[in-house]
Design a protein around this motif. Structure first.
Motif, PDB file in Angstrom:
ATOM      1  N   ILE A 343      24.105  -2.451  53.273  1.00  0.00           N
ATOM      2  CA  ILE A 343      23.980  -1.645  52.055  1.00  0.00           C
ATOM      3  C   ILE A 343      23.892  -2.615  50.882  1.00  0.00           C
ATOM      4  N   GLU A 344      22.684  -2.805  50.366  1.00  0.00           N
ATOM      5  CA  GLU A 344      22.431  -3.824  49.350  1.00  0.00           C
ATOM      6  C   GLU A 344      21.606  -3.240  48.208  1.00  0.00           C
ATOM      7  N   PRO A 345      22.214  -2.440  47.345  1.00  0.00           N
ATOM      8  CA  PRO A 345      21.458  -1.804  46.254  1.00  0.00           C
ATOM      9  C   PRO A 345      20.812  -2.781  45.293  1.00  0.00           C
ATOM     10  N   ALA A 358      19.260   5.583  39.929  1.00  0.00           N
ATOM     11  CA  ALA A 358      20.336   5.156  39.025  1.00  0.00           C
ATOM     12  C   ALA A 358      19.835   4.936  37.609  1.00  0.00           C
ATOM     13  N   GLY A 359      18.528   4.947  37.419  1.00  0.00           N
ATOM     14  CA  GLY A 359      17.970   4.687  36.102  1.00  0.00           C
ATOM     15  C   GLY A 359      17.529   3.243  35.969  1.00  0.00           C
ATOM     16  N   ASN A 360      16.912   2.907  34.858  1.00  0.00           N
ATOM     17  CA  ASN A 360      16.397   1.558  34.620  1.00  0.00           C
ATOM     18  C   ASN A 360      17.530   0.639  34.177  1.00  0.00           C
ATOM     19  N   ILE A 361      18.378   0.281  35.132  1.00  0.00           N
ATOM     20  CA  ILE A 361      19.583  -0.494  34.825  1.00  0.00           C
ATOM     21  C   ILE A 361      19.339  -1.976  35.094  1.00  0.00           C
ATOM     22  N   GLN A 365      24.215  -4.469  36.342  1.00  0.00           N
ATOM     23  CA  GLN A 365      24.642  -3.102  36.634  1.00  0.00           C
ATOM     24  C   GLN A 365      24.352  -2.730  38.082  1.00  0.00           C
ATOM     25  N   LEU A 366      23.239  -3.216  38.614  1.00  0.00           N
ATOM     26  CA  LEU A 366      22.939  -2.967  40.026  1.00  0.00           C
ATOM     27  C   LEU A 366      24.046  -3.524  40.921  1.00  0.00           C
ATOM     28  N   LEU A 423      27.055   6.543  39.225  1.00  0.00           N
ATOM     29  CA  LEU A 423      26.595   7.506  38.221  1.00  0.00           C
ATOM     30  C   LEU A 423      27.740   8.300  37.614  1.00  0.00           C
ATOM     31  N   ASN A 424      28.838   8.438  38.349  1.00  0.00           N
ATOM     32  CA  ASN A 424      30.006   9.145  37.838  1.00  0.00           C
ATOM     33  C   ASN A 424      31.012   8.213  37.168  1.00  0.00           C
ATOM     34  N   GLY A 425      30.579   6.993  36.876  1.00  0.00           N
ATOM     35  CA  GLY A 425      31.435   6.075  36.127  1.00  0.00           C
ATOM     36  C   GLY A 425      32.399   5.277  36.966  1.00  0.00           C
ATOM     37  N   VAL A 426      32.313   5.373  38.289  1.00  0.00           N
ATOM     38  CA  VAL A 426      33.186   4.586  39.160  1.00  0.00           C
ATOM     39  C   VAL A 426      32.489   3.251  39.384  1.00  0.00           C
ATOM     40  N   LYS A 427      32.799   2.286  38.552  1.00  0.00           N
ATOM     41  CA  LYS A 427      32.093   1.007  38.550  1.00  0.00           C
ATOM     42  C   LYS A 427      32.804  -0.076  39.350  1.00  0.00           C
TER      43      LYS A 427
END
Length: 555
Positions: A343-345, A358-361, A365-366, A423-427
């Motif tokens: 799992i390598e976003p 996730a949007g243009n991050i 952020q990725l 996306l729910n702010g759990v960073k």
């Protein structure tokens, strides 16, 4: 074609597909664990080998001079046999001048990482100076910073590599096993602000001296014949470990729920505490080949319809066997999970796909998106209620996207889960490799640093010659693969692995399945029919597995 012939053809086709998937994963794991024996040299593909390990480099320029100042106190060292880590705090130019960062050091250890400064042109007098060089490193633009360093400080053993200080970057240092570790490894490695040897089990014992247990509810999602027998073995071991946990005192294992997302009750309702929910309607998206898409929708329904007394939840799966009483791995309210290497976003080939959802991050952020799936994962029930609808929506969007569906394949809902967290702010998610072992690639009951595994996950096929030799990617003379028992449960008394096989976890798995099937009455009838039975002679001597009060979620 006769109907019986069609059934056989379908069964064979399913087995071929399942085996292909299993062997594909074996190939990927095998590639990950490939060991080389080449010393430092430039390869043709922009990678460098250090002491037998491969290090991918970035295009970052290597500084010819260093602005590092000596560390205020030397980096503490650890005993090479302890498997532990030591740390020192040091002032750093990162952020505010008063900020403090910790360097955790590991002797006789070589860590992976993308190289941001080459050791051949970055010589330092000590591991402490190498740590400080990592803290001082200034990336340009969107280039990665340094959070891993590798240093060679023994002149006799290091030879031409003596005093080389390699600065590296890993998105999640705690999610990668060391490239090399042991008394014959002459490198000293370090990480910034993350201790890869952190052990929540040991921390729990210290905290419980004054604190109270933080109970968590175990929720295991299930559907279909393939996992029907697995969840019975799973629950048998959950109960056994909870009993051990309660006997030891200050146990954190709370209630248990099987989340059955078939839409209908089955023959295990009285044996396992169960909540039945509906599968994702085909009218929303046709997903008959990918039943895993039912899982996010199942958790949406569960969080909306139940109340549990526990604040925390552990999301588990039927092919998990609990090896020991399970502590709550969470620190505070941040989720805790096992990291999956695939799992390598943020990886270059995945980044543009991740950004679709996730949007243009930015790249940074990725890298905040954790390399996890939904299981095994600890989180608060309140976070679950927020995140589950997003998980469902992102997973459906990923499934409908042709590129994402093709590239992420069977693990696409895992990507959906971790993107939904972000996306729910759990960073931030605390990652623990020793939360779960995955034989046959893991072999011992504990990691190399001495931390014990808590869960055994038997997702991969296990193949060996009768001499005990491991044969990855090739059907062995002795083999176990859960997919063999997709339509019917395994019989009692599965044959022992070869005597000379060196994998303790594979042997533990077979023993665990055999113990569970021996303890559950009427298993012989069950293995023949696939239907749980509680009406046989064994009911007179074996404990009835049916329980009415076991702490399931209350609707």
């Amino acid at each position: 074609m006769a109907s019986s012939t069609r059934v056989v053809v379908v069964a064979v086709a399913f087995t071929v597909v399942a085996t292909f998937y299993s062997l594909s994963e074996l190939h990927r794991m095998s590639a990950l664990h490939t060991d080389t024996h080449t010393f430092a040299t430039h390869t043709g593909d922009n990678r460098v080998l250090l002491g037998g390990s491969t290090h991918t480099t970035t295009s970052v320029g290597v500084p010819t001079t260093s602005a590092a100042s000596p560390v205020a106190s030397p980096v503490a060292s650890v005993s090479p046999t302890s498997g532990g880590s030591a740390s020192t705090s040091t002032a750093s130019p990162r952020g505010e001048s008063t900020s403090q960062h910790k360097c955790f050091t590991y002797e006789h250890t070589e860590l992976w990482g993308d190289v941001v400064a080459w050791g051949t042109t970055n010589k330092k007098n000590s591991a402490g100076e190498c740590c400080q060089a990592c803290l001082n490193h200034r990336p340009q633009g969107d280039e990665p910073d340094c959070n891993v360093w590798v240093y060679c400080g023994n002149q006799q053993l290091c030879g031409a590599q003596y005093q080389q200080c390699w600065l590296k970057h890993l998105a999640h240092p705690e999610a990668s096993k060391p490239a090399k570790q042991g008394p014959n490894v002459y490198w000293t490695s370090g990480t910034v602000d993350v201790d890869i040897n952190s052990d929540p089990g040991a921390e729990l014992e210290k905290a419980q001296v004054t604190g109270s247990p933080r109970l968590f509810h175990t929720i295991t999602s299930a559907q279909g014949s393939a996992v029907h027998w697995q969840v019975r073995i799973h629950y048998y071991w959950w109960k056994k470990r909870k009993a051990e946990c309660e006997k030891a005192g200050k146990c954190e294992m709370g209630g248990f729920t099987r989340l059955l997302h078939s839409g209908a009750a089955d023959d295990l309702m009285d044996e396992l505490p169960t909540v039945v929910v509906d599968p994702l309607p085909q009218s929303m998206v046709e997903h008959s080949w990918y039943v895993v898409l039912n899982r996010p929708y199942a958790f949406v329904q569960w969080t909306q319809k139940v109340k549990i007394p526990e604040k925390y939840v552990l999301m588990s799966e039927p092919d998990h066997i609990f090896l020991r009483p399970m502590p709550n791995f969470m620190r505070g309210d941040a989720p805790a999970a096992f990291p999956f290497f695939y799992i390598e976003p943020a990886k270059s080939e995945n980044a543009h796909i991740t950004r679709k959802f996730a949007g243009n991050i930015s790249q940074k952020q990725l890298e905040e998106i954790a390399p996890i799936g939904n299981s095994p994962t600890f989180m608060t029930f309140d976070d679950m209620k927020r995140v589950m609808p997003t998980w469902m929506n992102v997973s459906i969007a990923v499934f409908k996207d042709q590129e994402a569906n093709s590239v992420w394949g069977w693990v696409q809902e895992m990507y959906g889960f971790t993107i939904a967290l972000w996306l729910n702010g759990v960073k931030h998610v605390d990652l623990f490799l020793h939360m779960m072992a995955q034989p046959p690639w893991d072999q011992e009951m504990q990691m190399g640093n001495g931390k014990p595994f808590y869960i055994l996950h038997y997702t991969y096929g296990m193949d060996y010659k009768l001499t005990g030799e491991f044969t990855p990617g090739k059907f062995g003379e002795w083999r176990f693969d859960k997919r063999t028992y997709s339509s019917r449960p395994p019989p009692r008394h599965l044959g022992d692995p070869p005597k000379n096989m060196k994998n303790d976890l594979v042997r533990t798995l077979i023993n665990s399945i055999n113990e569970g099937s021996a303890a559950l009455p009427c298993w012989d009838i069950y293995a023949e029919t696939g239907k749980a039975s509680y009406d046989c002679e064994e009911m007179k001597t074996l404990p009835d597995p049916r329980f009415k009060k076991d702490g399931k979620a209350v609707a």
